[in-house]
Design a protein around this motif. Structure first.
Motif, short mmCIF file in Angstrom:
data_model
loop_
_atom_site.label_atom_id
_atom_site.label_comp_id
_atom_site.label_asym_id
_atom_site.label_seq_id
_atom_site.Cartn_x
_atom_site.Cartn_y
_atom_site.Cartn_z
N ALA A 131 -14.63 -14.90 -10.41
CA ALA A 131 -14.84 -14.66 -11.84
C ALA A 131 -14.46 -13.23 -12.23
O ALA A 131 -14.95 -12.72 -13.24
N ALA A 132 -13.59 -12.61 -11.48
CA ALA A 132 -13.25 -11.22 -11.71
C ALA A 132 -12.61 -11.01 -13.08
O ALA A 132 -12.96 -10.07 -13.79
N LEU A 133 -11.69 -11.87 -13.44
CA LEU A 133 -10.97 -11.68 -14.70
C LEU A 133 -11.90 -11.77 -15.90
O LEU A 133 -11.79 -10.99 -16.85
N THR A 134 -12.84 -12.67 -15.87
CA THR A 134 -13.80 -12.81 -16.98
C THR A 134 -14.66 -11.56 -17.10
O THR A 134 -14.88 -11.05 -18.20
N LYS A 135 -15.16 -11.07 -15.98
CA LYS A 135 -15.99 -9.87 -16.01
C LYS A 135 -15.20 -8.64 -16.46
O LYS A 135 -15.66 -7.86 -17.29
#
Length: 164
Positions: A131-135
C-alpha cells in the motif's frame, strides 16, 4: 389430601403465535402496496422519477469543468546504494480549483521542492510495501495543500511511479 393438591400444578397454555404472523404479513403487504402506489403516482405529491430529475444537470453544454490539471516536473530520486533499485521516478499532476490554477502554477517550484524533499526522506522499506503508493500519495497531497493553501488543490494524481 395435602398430596393431592401438590400434584395438581396448573398448566398454562401457550398463546397462539398466529396473530403475530398475520400482523407481520399484513405489514409487509401494506408496505409493498404503499410503495407501488407512490411509485405509480396514485398518491399525490409522490411522483416517480423526482430524484432522477433533480440529479441531472439541465444543460450539459453550459456547465464548464470547475477543475484544472497542472502537470508537475518529473522527479528522479536516488535511492540508497544497498538497495536493489537505484532510482525512483515520479511524475504527477495537481487537480486544482480552476479559479486558483494560475496562483498554484506560480507556487509550483515550492511544490516540487516539498515533494522532492519528502520523497528523499522516505525509507526504502516504505516504498516496497503493498500500500505504499496510497500512503505516499496522501502524504504528498497533504504537504502540497500546506504549501499552496487550503481549498486550492483537491487531489494529487500519480501519473508515473517507477522504481528503477
Amino acid at each position: 389430601m395435602a398430596d393431592a393438591t401438590a400434584d395438581e400444578v396448573p398448566v398454562e397454555e401457550k398463546s397462539s403465535k398466529m396473530p403475530l404472523v398475520i400482523g407481520l404479513v399484513l405489514a409487509v403487504v401494506g408496505g409493498g402496496g404503499g410503495f407501488l402506489a407512490a411509485q405509480s403516482g396514485l398518491i399525490p405529491g409522490f411522483e416517480s422519477g423526482g430524484l432522477e430529475k433533480a440529479a441531472e444537470p439541465e444543460d450539459e453544454e453550459k456547465s464548464e469543468p470547475t477543475v484544472a490539471f497542472l502537470p508537475m516536473d518529473q522527479l528522479m530520486i536516488s535511492l540508497p546504494a544497498h538497495s536493489s533499485n537505484q532510482y525512483l521516478r515520479f511524475r504527477g499532476e495537481l487537480e486544482v480549483n480552476k479559479k486558483y490554477a494560475e496562483e498554484v502554477s506560480l507556487l509550483m517550484p515550492r511544490v516540487v521542492d516539498v515533494l522532492n524533499t519528502y520523497l528523499r526522506a522516505v525509507e526504502l522499506r516504505d516504498l516496497e510495501e503493498a500500500a505504499a503508493l496510497t500512503k505516499l500519495r496522501s502524504q504528498m497531497l497533504r504537504r502540497v495543500q500546506i504549501v499552496v493553501g487550503p481549498g486550492k488543490v483537491t487531489d494529487l494524481l500519480v501519473m508515473e511511479f517507477v522504481l528503477q
